[in-house]
Design a protein around this motif. Structure first.
Motif, PDB file in Angstrom:
ATOM      1  N   LYS A 119       0.941  -0.983  -0.082  1.00 53.46           N
ATOM      2  CA  LYS A 119       0.023   0.136  -0.125  1.00 53.46           C
ATOM      3  C   LYS A 119       0.783   1.323   0.025  1.00 53.46           C
ATOM      4  O   LYS A 119       1.881   1.274   0.951  1.00 53.46           O
ATOM      5  N   ASN A 211      -1.898   0.328  -6.176  1.00 54.87           N
ATOM      6  CA  ASN A 211      -0.989  -0.190  -5.075  1.00 54.87           C
ATOM      7  C   ASN A 211       0.513  -0.073  -5.694  1.00 54.87           C
ATOM      8  O   ASN A 211       0.715   0.532  -6.801  1.00 54.87           O
TER       9      ASN A 211
ATOM     10  N   ILE B 319     -10.182  -4.840  -4.036  1.00 53.41           N
ATOM     11  CA  ILE B 319     -10.186  -3.698  -3.317  1.00 53.41           C
ATOM     12  C   ILE B 319     -10.642  -2.668  -3.889  1.00 53.41           C
ATOM     13  O   ILE B 319     -11.532  -1.719  -3.527  1.00 53.41           O
ATOM     14  N   LYS B 351      -4.511 -10.368   4.166  1.00 52.11           N
ATOM     15  CA  LYS B 351      -4.316  -9.161   3.686  1.00 52.11           C
ATOM     16  C   LYS B 351      -5.584  -8.474   3.093  1.00 52.11           C
ATOM     17  O   LYS B 351      -6.014  -7.405   3.260  1.00 52.11           O
ATOM     18  N   ARG B 354      -8.161  -7.612   5.761  1.00 47.70           N
ATOM     19  CA  ARG B 354      -7.698  -6.328   6.347  1.00 47.70           C
ATOM     20  C   ARG B 354      -8.035  -5.154   5.734  1.00 47.70           C
ATOM     21  O   ARG B 354      -8.486  -4.105   6.022  1.00 47.70           O
ATOM     22  N   ASP B 355      -7.669  -5.113   4.275  1.00 46.70           N
ATOM     23  CA  ASP B 355      -7.698  -3.990   3.338  1.00 46.70           C
ATOM     24  C   ASP B 355      -9.130  -3.768   3.146  1.00 46.70           C
ATOM     25  O   ASP B 355      -9.298  -2.633   2.961  1.00 46.70           O
ATOM     26  N   CYS B 356      -9.765  -4.804   3.162  1.00 46.12           N
ATOM     27  CA  CYS B 356     -11.558  -4.473   2.984  1.00 46.12           C
ATOM     28  C   CYS B 356     -12.013  -3.839   4.120  1.00 46.12           C
ATOM     29  O   CYS B 356     -12.894  -3.049   4.006  1.00 46.12           O
TER      30      CYS B 356
END
Lengths: 294, 494
Positions: A119, A211, B319, B351, B354-356
């Motif tokens: 990120k 990203n 995402i 991951k 978590r990102d969502c």
């Protein structure tokens, strides 16, 4: 709000990303006649640097400025190490040199930062704007607005200042530029610095809304080459128009009911539009060549 | 310097740069350090337990031939199942030496492509850890019949042409590789299968977890994963049985898993009485924005929300897609089904969850394995998987189902090698694999046959849970393994 307007609004981030890449490609091409294949990698490295600095506690505004400066420096390094030594060979050889730069930068970034996806640091505060049943984030809109500012600033620089005149002169005729007191090598290096800085802006802002990945981010510039080609490779305005065609075409296809369920229609339409525009521009090139010959 | 020389130098720089891309990960460095003391010369007389170990015995005694193929559920039961009598012993110095390409008295050379870069790295990036965990385990015990496993990995970035090219090079390598285990990079393997590199080379590809249909149809490939097409049908079946009738799907239009999974989902939903597919949207990965959300929401949005939505995307694209959606009047994120949302195996990792965050609360993620979640963690085989992987990479996300699949795939491969015994040849490995029945805690029993390589036919769901808007963990949705309603059906197209 009509469906068409909504789709156009939602396409703005794509248009902004393609345009800002295409502008950098055009700035470098105008000065050196080299199609910089490493442009995406020159965007990726500063994006990693900014995220790395930001994680280390550097405020994002400072990191952004340093990132853009690093992009300029990277442009200079690529020109000096991979392009200039091949100038006496051919333009094709110089383009091959930028392919080498692309591979090297992707490989080094993988070594230093890893090849996985991360990120990136956000440049703009995250707010959501509702567009129909969809969302636009401030980072996406920011990318488009920054593109407009960069396009305007570079147009002014190249058209209204002596620096721009020197760059254009060196590109058109090195010998004549030298006679007028312009060092063509410096002018070309200047264009690569500008192109590198532009690539850095694109990479930092694009990574913030997608990203960070060495390979993926480096390949994000590919649609911008189509945009630059549509725009004629010589005009900043053309690059922006080309990006609008590329981004708009892909974004508006969903609005056409009969095309909605046809797989690959966006890519097919884009290819057809690009072919048509380049075919039309090709005729103009012939006319230009004839005039130059006279 | 002459101009021509400069051009050559520039070209050389490209290849040099590309070769650098093959990065040794920290886990690989640790593994190399662990293996260094043992070295290729370290061999022990009796190195493995179970049938192969008997190996020696089994092989020496003739094993029992094909008829002794282990039956279903007979874990490690059949001695040298399917293998012909051997003249050699399962021991260092008596194993027959170089019995086939890539095999020597002390080493079995193996090669595989994997994905450390590009779009696929977000869910396939740790697969090599699963493979290395098994290799490390086996080598620390002296290898198989006195031969250590020597695994070469190449990162192809999930790019089909590059992956196929690597595989072709492995097959044509003059020093030789015996087999290709696991091969997490599905795009390149599929290209290699289509180009007949695998078939013409007669190279066994064992334990793949790439899930694409070609892998289940090639006589030299034995997958451990549930096929993408099976998972998508199972997902639709479970939703239909739960009362959903309006379906939607968003899928990755660049990579093959998206295309063929979407095709299977579409065909199956159309067969279900009263069900209809309202939205069917393919999107390319990595775009700065997705105007296609408007098109999806026109068919499956606030006005007539779909009851079930399937997401067949890689994590980064999923995402971006979810973030491009608006909310309905109740503040719930659009793009999800009113009765449920299913994610395919690429989304089954921490991951992504978590990102969502909050929008993914309650989403069902599907897998063909038993992940280390809830009571499944108490299964001895699952606990061993976690321990083995953590020994190689303490930071690895063991809930990543491609990592677990790679571990299982390598385990199946090793089991097959054990059953072949000392006289190791590709032909004997194929014979063993074509009659292998393998049972473990990691998946439902895997039973292969000469024309039946789709051994894993079930999938089960786990729920994403959030607390205070953040991912708090996975929970067993209690579906158990649901069997593919159309096993072996690989729709054309896609």
């Amino acid at each position: 709000m009509s469906s068409l307007v909504r789709l156009l609004l939602l396409s703005l981030p794509n248009i902004g990303a393609y345009a800002i890449f295409a502008i950098g490609i055009v700035v470098i091409f105008r000065a050196s006649k080299v199609l910089n294949v490493a442009h995406g990698a020159m965007a990726m490295v500063p994006a990693y640097l900014v995220t790395w600095m930001n994680k280390g506690g550097v405020p994002i505004a400072v990191a952004f400025v340093l990132g853009v400066l690093s992009g300029g420096l990277l442009g200079l390094v690529v020109e000096r190490l991979f392009v200039r030594p091949l100038r006496q060979v051919s333009v094709t050889a110089q383009t091959v040199g930028t392919v080498a730069a692309l591979g090297l930068m992707v490989a080094l970034a993988g070594k230093v930062w890893g090849t996985g996806t991360e990120k990136a640091a956000a440049v703009f505060p995250d707010h959501v704007l509702r567009v129909g049943s969809s969302s636009l984030r401030t980072g996406q809109l920011g990318l488009f607005l920054v593109m407009l500012a960069v396009a305007g600033g570079l147009t002014a620089l190249l058209q209204l200042t002596d620096i721009g005149l020197a760059m254009r002169g060196a590109a058109d005729n090195r010998r004549a530029a030298s006679l007028m007191g312009v060092d063509p090598d410096v002018a070309i290096s200047g264009a690569w610095v500008l192109g590198g800085a532009t690539a850095a802006v694109a990479g930092i802002l694009l990574a913030a809304i997608t990203n960070l990945n060495p390979l993926t981010l480096s390949l994000q510039a590919i649609p911008a080459f189509v945009a630059a080609l549509i725009g004629g490779l010589g005009s900043l305005f053309g690059a922006v128009v080309g990006a609008a065609i590329v981004g708009g075409t892909t974004g508006l296809v969903p609005a056409i009911a009969s095309l909605q369920q046809v797989q690959g229609m966006q890519q097919l339409l884009l290819g057809l539009v690009a072919l048509a525009v380049m075919a039309m521009r090709g005729e103009r090139y012939v006319a230009t060549d004839v005039r130059n010959g006279l | 310097m002459k101009p021509g020389t400069r051009t050559l130098l520039a070209g050389g720089a490209v290849f040099a740069a590309m070769s650098i891309i093959s990065v040794q990960t920290p886990a690989q460095q640790r593994l190399a350090a662990q293996q260094a003391p043992s070295g290729p010369e370290v061999v022990r007389e009796e190195v493995v337990s179970g049938p192969a170990a008997a190996g020696g015995a089994a092989a020496g005694a003739g094993g029992g031939g094909a008829g002794a193929a282990a039956g279903a559920g007979a874990r490690k039961a059949g001695a040298a199942a399917g293998a012909a009598p051997s003249r050699f012993q399962c021991a260092a110095g008596q194993n027959g030496g170089a019995t086939d390409k890539g095999v020597s008295a002390t080493k079995i050379r193996l090669a595989s492509t994997h994905v450390l870069s590009g779009d696929g790295s977000s869910f396939l990036g740790s697969s090599h850890v699963g493979m290395e965990a098994v290799v490390s385990n086996i080598n620390s015990k002296g290898g198989i019949c006195g031969r250590l496993l020597d695994l070469t990995l190449r990162d192809d970035g999930w790019q089909a042409p590059l992956g196929a090219s690597f595989i072709q090079n492995f097959i044509n390598d003059p020093t030789g590789y015996f087999a290709l285990p696991v091969v997490p990079s599905s795009e390149g393997l599929t290209q290699a299968i289509k180009s007949r590199y695998i078939g013409n080379g007669k190279v066994p590809v064992v334990g793949t977890d790439g899930m694409l249909k070609e892998q289940y149809q090639d006589p030299y490939v034995w997958p451990v994963a549930t096929a993408t097409v099976s998972t998508m049908r199972i997902m639709a079946k479970q939703a239909y049985d739960s009362g959903a009738r309006q379906f939607g799907i968003v899928w990755d239009s660049r990579y093959k898993f998206g295309k063929e999974g979407a095709k299977a989902f579409e065909q199956y939903v159309k067969k279900l009485p009263g069900a209809h597919l309202d939205a069917n949207i393919g999107i390319p990965p990595g775009q700065p924005s997705y105007p296609d959300t408007e098109r999806f929401n026109a068919d499956c949005g606030p006005a007539k929300r779909c009851e079930f939505v399937a997401m067949l995307l890689e994590p980064g694209t999923a995402i971006s897609w979810i973030n491009s959606m608006g909310d309905d009047s109740a503040g719930r994120r659009l793009g999800f089904g009113s009765k449920g949302t299913g994610g395919a195996q690429p989304l089954f990792n921490a991951k992504f969850a978590r990102d969502c965050g909050e929008p993914c609360n309650g989403m069902l993620l599907w897998t063909g394995y038993n992940p280390p979640i809830g009571e499944k963690l108490n299964l001895p085989g699952v606990a061993k998987y976690v321990n083995d992987v953590k020994a190689i990479d303490p930071g690895a996300d063991v809930s990543n189902q491609f990592l677990e699949g790679a571990y299982l795939g390598m385990t199946v491969f090793v089991e097959a090698l054990k059953r072949v015994g000392p006289e190791l040849t590709r032909a004997r490995l194929k014979e063993v694999m074509d009659s292998l029945a393998f049972q473990s805690d990691l998946a439902s029993p895997l039973t292969y046959g000469p024309s039946r390589h789709y051994a894993n036919l079930g999938a089960q769901a786990f729920t994403v849970r959030t607390a205070a808007g953040s991912f708090s963990g996975f929970a067993d949705a209690g579906t158990g393994f649901i069997l593919d309603p159309s096993p072996g059906d690989f729709p054309s197209g896609g």
